[in-house]
Scaffold this motif. Structure first.
Motif, short mmCIF file in Angstrom:
data_model
loop_
_atom_site.label_atom_id
_atom_site.label_comp_id
_atom_site.label_asym_id
_atom_site.label_seq_id
_atom_site.Cartn_x
_atom_site.Cartn_y
_atom_site.Cartn_z
N LYS B 133 -106.74 -81.56 -44.07
CA LYS B 133 -105.91 -82.71 -44.47
C LYS B 133 -105.25 -82.40 -45.82
N GLY B 134 -103.93 -82.63 -45.88
CA GLY B 134 -103.21 -82.37 -47.12
C GLY B 134 -102.69 -80.94 -47.24
N GLU B 135 -103.10 -80.08 -46.32
CA GLU B 135 -102.64 -78.69 -46.34
C GLU B 135 -101.13 -78.62 -46.06
N ILE B 136 -100.45 -77.66 -46.71
CA ILE B 136 -99.02 -77.48 -46.47
C ILE B 136 -98.83 -76.27 -45.56
N ILE B 137 -98.20 -76.47 -44.43
CA ILE B 137 -97.94 -75.35 -43.53
C ILE B 137 -96.43 -75.21 -43.32
N ARG B 138 -96.06 -74.06 -42.76
CA ARG B 138 -94.63 -73.78 -42.53
C ARG B 138 -94.42 -73.54 -41.04
N LEU B 139 -93.47 -74.26 -40.45
CA LEU B 139 -93.14 -74.07 -39.04
C LEU B 139 -91.62 -74.12 -38.87
N PRO B 140 -91.09 -73.46 -37.82
CA PRO B 140 -89.65 -73.56 -37.58
C PRO B 140 -89.26 -74.84 -36.83
N ILE B 141 -88.09 -75.35 -37.14
CA ILE B 141 -87.52 -76.42 -36.31
C ILE B 141 -86.25 -75.87 -35.66
N ALA B 142 -85.86 -76.49 -34.56
CA ALA B 142 -84.60 -76.13 -33.88
C ALA B 142 -84.22 -77.31 -33.01
N HIS B 143 -83.50 -78.26 -33.61
CA HIS B 143 -83.14 -79.45 -32.84
C HIS B 143 -81.90 -80.14 -33.41
N GLY B 144 -81.26 -80.92 -32.54
CA GLY B 144 -80.11 -81.72 -32.96
C GLY B 144 -80.44 -83.20 -32.97
N GLU B 145 -81.54 -83.56 -32.29
CA GLU B 145 -81.95 -84.96 -32.23
C GLU B 145 -83.42 -85.08 -32.62
N GLY B 146 -83.66 -84.97 -33.91
CA GLY B 146 -85.06 -85.01 -34.37
C GLY B 146 -85.28 -86.08 -35.41
N ASN B 147 -84.32 -87.00 -35.46
CA ASN B 147 -84.33 -88.06 -36.48
C ASN B 147 -85.20 -89.22 -35.97
N TYR B 148 -86.49 -89.13 -36.27
CA TYR B 148 -87.45 -90.09 -35.72
C TYR B 148 -87.23 -91.49 -36.30
N TYR B 149 -87.23 -92.48 -35.41
CA TYR B 149 -87.05 -93.85 -35.85
C TYR B 149 -88.06 -94.78 -35.18
N ALA B 150 -88.62 -95.68 -35.95
CA ALA B 150 -89.42 -96.78 -35.39
C ALA B 150 -89.31 -97.94 -36.37
N ASP B 151 -89.54 -99.17 -35.88
CA ASP B 151 -89.38 -100.31 -36.79
C ASP B 151 -90.55 -100.35 -37.79
N VAL B 152 -90.40 -101.20 -38.79
CA VAL B 152 -91.34 -101.23 -39.92
C VAL B 152 -92.78 -101.47 -39.45
N GLN B 153 -92.94 -102.45 -38.51
CA GLN B 153 -94.30 -102.76 -38.04
C GLN B 153 -94.95 -101.54 -37.38
N THR B 154 -94.14 -100.84 -36.58
CA THR B 154 -94.69 -99.66 -35.89
C THR B 154 -95.12 -98.60 -36.90
N ILE B 155 -94.25 -98.38 -37.88
CA ILE B 155 -94.57 -97.37 -38.90
C ILE B 155 -95.85 -97.77 -39.65
N GLU B 156 -95.93 -99.05 -40.02
CA GLU B 156 -97.12 -99.51 -40.74
C GLU B 156 -98.38 -99.31 -39.90
N LYS B 157 -98.23 -99.60 -38.61
CA LYS B 157 -99.37 -99.44 -37.70
C LYS B 157 -99.77 -97.96 -37.60
N LEU B 158 -98.76 -97.10 -37.43
CA LEU B 158 -99.03 -95.66 -37.32
C LEU B 158 -99.79 -95.17 -38.57
N LYS B 159 -99.32 -95.64 -39.72
CA LYS B 159 -99.94 -95.18 -40.97
C LYS B 159 -101.35 -95.75 -41.11
#
Lengths: 737, 237
Positions: B133-159
């Motif tokens: 937990k808290g570790e920083i790792i490096r990975l490649p991305i390759a996408h045009g649609e990776g802009n994750y969206y959810a409403d505030v309640q969902t984000i709060e719940k996820l967190k």
């Protein structure tokens, strides 16, 4: 029947019309004439270039397939071969950059998998006008997105290429796409319609009215009316192509497949007559069987449509249902439209009635070739520049920073980061280095890939420029640790009917042919694109060289960045006092001209052999080719890539700007552990190559002093992060502002 | 560990995932064609790979979720089998409502292919137990649609439920706008479902699982899964 006037409208000359009448023994009908007009266009027939192209070396011990097929093939051992080809899509991209570039990529990918190979890499060689101009930004942005969207969707990594900017490409950008595939040597498929009675099937997308007369559009100069020809530009569907790719590779596992040919320029006309001509057979097909996506298409439209993502497949009689099943799995059409015949005719039927009948060979190969007049351009007599009149700038730091932020030298990350270059997990040296390196899974081998051409050199001296393009491509592979194997070329020129343009074409080919023979890299495939001009302004002659090299052990690959503090930095080859054709003269001093740097092939070969040997022996840690911007830019690039500095000095008799920014050929910069230096010096001596110790890798600044007889006559001294900032963001700033 | 890699029409990271599972990890792996079905107990791990399923002409993943194979994926999910969706696979999981939220086009409307840094926010999932937990790792991305969206309640719940697994950050672990490659809400790069058996992430661990590719940070994700499945206690890093 169609007469001389109709022929003219379709772009056929009088003598060509006469030739058609002679061949047929009668006047052609409208459909027949239309088919001749597309097949005998420059784009399909190479009628202006054929005699000159014969000057290229095209064979060698590793060549399995030379020019004349969908792509060239070169053996890399272990029963594996590399299939490759480069092709232009310049005119479509000039009027519709996104679709023009996208379908250029789609077309070249089909050329590779048509032969049974799995496409593993794409490269794109691009030329645009000044990126400060709004229309150029539009073209540049559109082309890059078109390439990205098509290649990314296909899952084929775009690993390399070039981007150059010069006013000569302002209205006629160049979009050359190269695809590379890997194939098992015993599974190569050719585009032949052999075996009388075998079935001719059309697979993939349905046919519509898109891309009508695209081949003819590519064979004339661009003008203000060209925008009206946007309907000549095809529309790409990479998803369908991806399905077509998988379906074809599955199909080609079967021995009952006789031949495959993709439908590119001139569509069904070209695919049918070329496959028949190669097999010395004929084809009879019925257009009413062709799946359509538009209603009421007549035979003419069906035969010359350039709808994308289609293939012609010839299979042994009785296997039609097997083909259909494979394509059904991938939700694609597969329909028998005709049969292979013995009479050498391409016979087109509509609902059983013959609507056209011409000898396939005359359509495919019969265009009368033309030996054009050739005349040395006047401007070439007047290109010498007197260096003594040029004052050496005082602030050389500023010159270096300006050069690094010149769009022709600056980082191209803004472009290649829009391309998926990591998919397939084979890219072991990504874009941004001298060449890309791919591993080949299941073997120890790797291949290195590059495209190169300095059109400005070719303009100033077509012969030297042609030679240099080949030599530089080979050098880029060598510094990556690969042995250069073969060339695919894309020859972009203006209107060949103009003697000066034809001279440029001939001389470039001569220079390329000489270098290709000397360096042992035959030309195995390619493409010629003429008529790249607008309003009497021809582009710089731009013969792009795509080259593949082999690494027997991919673990021995080499990269350009300085890696370790304390390593010795060495120059392989000789510095010269040449400044002609340099980015420095053009962009800093503001002078176009001078003779481009000379290339001595004997020296070039020795330098390359020495570099390759040093990499093989594991003596060196980095290698980088000296090109645009000269020695100081090459050193700076190795610093930026390694995020580490350099400190050195050079004792010389060359004026400091020529030493730092001149683009003398056959030079490579290397870094190596100091303990390897004596071994390396010994190797260089044995191979008769001059080397000079320039300095050491050192954290902090990039620092280089030029001394004459012990006196300091010039100096650059700049923090590496400052270099990186100028170099790294220049294109982004230009395009996004 | 029996693995399935689903092949949607237009998938193009299927062979890369298969390669890592079978060649790098040495586990039995199979391709499952989108028209096929399978039983909920047939596989321990199901991978929805990256690519452009159905061309992504509508919304990324919007059509793939109707594939016959997805019925089997849903049943396996209910049975508690491990499912990972990478890139287009993540988009499909969102469209199939196996994970909350949606994907938008990257905020600069451009495809992005480069390495990113990620902070591992949850190391207690079956997919991340070999990270810290808290570790920083490096990975490649390759996408045009990776802009994750959810409403505030969902984000709060996820967190609140510790279900954000990876967060885009910089080399030093700072979660900033500059370190956000696509505009995702709260720099979210990967999330897990409530039951903890379905992970969706935009970066590509399969592209960074071998020394020759210059990065093995992604390999530990697959090794974590293997360790979870096989219950090994001494599996090395």
């Amino acid at each position: 029947m169609a007469g001389r006037e109709d022929a003219k409208k379709l772009g056929l000359a009088d003598y060509e019309y006469d030739e058609i009448v002679k061949t047929l023994g009668r006047e052609p009908n409208h459909l027949e004439l239309g088919m001749y007009s597309v097949m005998w266009s420059e784009h399909c027939s190479y009628k202006n270039s054929k005699p000159v192209l014969k000057r290229f070396p095209t064979s060698g011990p590793r060549v399995l397939q030379g020019p004349g097929e969908n792509a060239g093939i070169v053996d890399i051992g272990d029963n594996l071969a590399v299939v490759m080809k480069i092709e232009s899509h310049n005119h479509p991209s000039a009027v519709e950059p996104y679709q023009g570039a996208a379908t250029g990529v789609g077309g070249i990918i089909r050329d590779i998998f048509t032969m049974g190979a799995r496409p593993v890499a794409l490269l794109d060689s691009l030329r645009f006008g000044n990126p400060d101009e709004p229309r150029v930004k539009y073209l540049f942005g559109g082309v890059v997105s078109g390439i990205a969207d098509y290649g990314n969707c296909m899952g084929i990594p775009t690993v390399g290429g070039e981007v150059y900017f010069d006013d000569s490409y302002r209205d006629n950008p160049l979009v050359n796409a190269m695809c590379v595939g890997i194939i098992r040597c015993d599974r190569i498929v050719r585009g032949k319609a052999a075996g009388v009675g075998n079935s001719v099937m059309l697979v993939g997308s349905a046919t519509g009215r898109d891309g009508m007369h695209g081949a003819s559009f590519a064979s004339e100069e661009l003008s203000e009316d060209s925008v009206a020809k946007r309907p000549s530009v095809q529309v790409g569907d990479p998803f369908t192509e991806k399905l077509l790719l998988e379906a074809c590779l599955e199909l080609l596992q079967n021995d009952w497949v006789v031949g495959v040919q993709d439908l590119g320029a001139a569509g069904l006309t070209s695919a049918s007559c070329e496959t028949a001509a190669r097999a010395e057979s004929g084809i009879e097909l019925d257009v009413s069987l062709v799946p359509r996506r538009e209603e009421n298409m007549n035979p003419y439209e069906v035969m010359i449509s350039e709808s994308q993502e289609r293939m012609l497949v010839i299979v042994e009689k009785g296997h039609e249902e097997d083909v259909r099943k494979i394509f059904e799995k991938w939700d694609l059409n597969a329909v028998k439209i005709g049969t292979v015949t013995a009479d050498g005719m391409l016979r087109i039927l509509e609902n059983g009635t013959v609507v056209a009948e011409v000898p396939a060979k005359s359509l495919a190969d019969g265009a009368p070739s033309i030996k054009r007049e050739s005349r040395k351009p006047f401007y070439m007599e007047d290109i010498d520049i007197d260096l003594s009149s040029i004052e050496i700038p005082e602030d050389l730091n500023n010159v270096l920073l300006k050069l690094l932020s010149s769009p022709n030298i600056a980082s191209k990350a803004w472009v290649y980061q829009q391309y998926d270059y990591t998919v397939r997990t084979d890219t072991v040296v990504p874009p941004g280095s001298d060449a890309a390196v791919l591993r080949i899974k299941g073997t120890k081998k790797g291949i290195a890939l590059t495209t190169d051409c300095n059109g400005y050199y070719c303009f100033l001296d077509p012969y030297e420029g042609g030679k240099q393009a080949v030599a530089e491509a080979a050098r880029n592979l060598v510094v990556s640790g690969a042995k250069p194997l073969a060339i695919t070329d894309c020859l972009n020129f203006g209107n060949p009917e103009k003697p000066e343009v034809y001279y440029q074409f001939e001389k470039c080919v001569d220079g390329m042919a000489e270098a290709a023979s000397f360096l042992g890299t035959p030309v195995i495939s390619g493409n010629v694109s003429f008529y790249n001009e607008t309003k009497d302004n021809a582009i710089y002659p731009t013969p792009v060289v795509g080259m593949v090299g082999l690494l027997e052990d991919v673990e021995k690959r080499c990269t350009m960045e300085f890696k370790k503090e304390g390593d010795v930095v060495v120059l392989l080859g000789d510095n010269t006092d040449e400044l002609g054709g340099s980015v420095y003269l053009k962009e800093i001093i503001g002078l176009r001209g001078g003779r481009p740097p000379r290339l001595n092939l004997d020296v070039e070969k020795k330098v390359q052999d020495c570099c390759l040997k040093a990499i093989e022996l594991g003596l060196i840690r980095s290698a980088h080719d000296v090109t645009e911007g000269g020695l100081s830019v090459a050193l700076a690039e190795s610093c930026i890539a390694g995020n580490i500095g350099f400190s050195g000095e050079i004792e010389t008799e060359i004026r400091p700007d020529a030493l730092l920014f001149g683009e003398g050929q056959s030079r490579i910069i290397m870094s190596l552990p100091e303990e390897n230096l004596s071994l390396f010096q010994q190797l260089a001596k044995e191979l008769d190559v001059n080397i000079t110790v320039l300095g050491f890798v050192k954290s902090g600044n990039f620092k280089l002093e030029v001394k004459m007889k012990g006196q300091n006559v010039g100096k650059v001294d700049i923090p590496v992060d400052k270099l990186a900032l100028s170099w790294g963001n220049a294109i982004k700033w230009k395009v996004e502002n | 560990m029996k693995c399935a890699v689903i092949m949607f029409p237009g998938s193009n990271c299927d062979i890369d995932c298969y390669h890592v599972l079978s060649e790098v990890l040495g586990q039995p792996a199979e391709y499952v064609f989108h028209k096929e079905k399978f039983g909920p107990g047939d596989f321990d791990l199901i991978v929805l790979p990256g690519g452009f399923s159905y061309g992504d002409y509508l919304r990324a993943g919007a059509i793939a979720r109707f594939s016959p194979a997805m019925d089997s994926v849903l049943k396996a999910a209910e049975a508690g089998k491990l499912i990972i969706g990478i890139c287009n696979g993540f988009q499909i999981l969102l469209e199939a409502k196996l994970l909350p939220g949606a994907m938008k086009r990257n905020r600069d409307l451009k495809f992005h292919c480069h390495d990113v840094y990620l902070r591992v926010d949850n190391d207690e999932t079956p997919f991340t137990r070999l990270y810290k937990k808290g570790e920083i790792i490096r990975l490649p991305i390759a996408h045009g649609e990776g802009n994750y969206y959810a409403d505030v309640q969902t984000i709060e719940k996820l967190k609140a439920e510790n279900r954000v697994v990876f967060t885009y950050c910089d080399r030093d672990g700072n979660v900033s706008d500059a370190a956000n490659p696509n505009g995702s809400v709260e720099n979210i790069a990967g999330i897990i479902n409530e039951q903890g058996n379905i992970l969706g992430m935009m970066p590509h661990p399969e592209r960074s699982s071998e020394e020759i590719l210059g990065n093995t940070d992604g390999k530990r994700l697959f090794e974590s899964i293997l360790r979870h499945i096989e219950g090994r206690t001494t599996y090395g890093r």
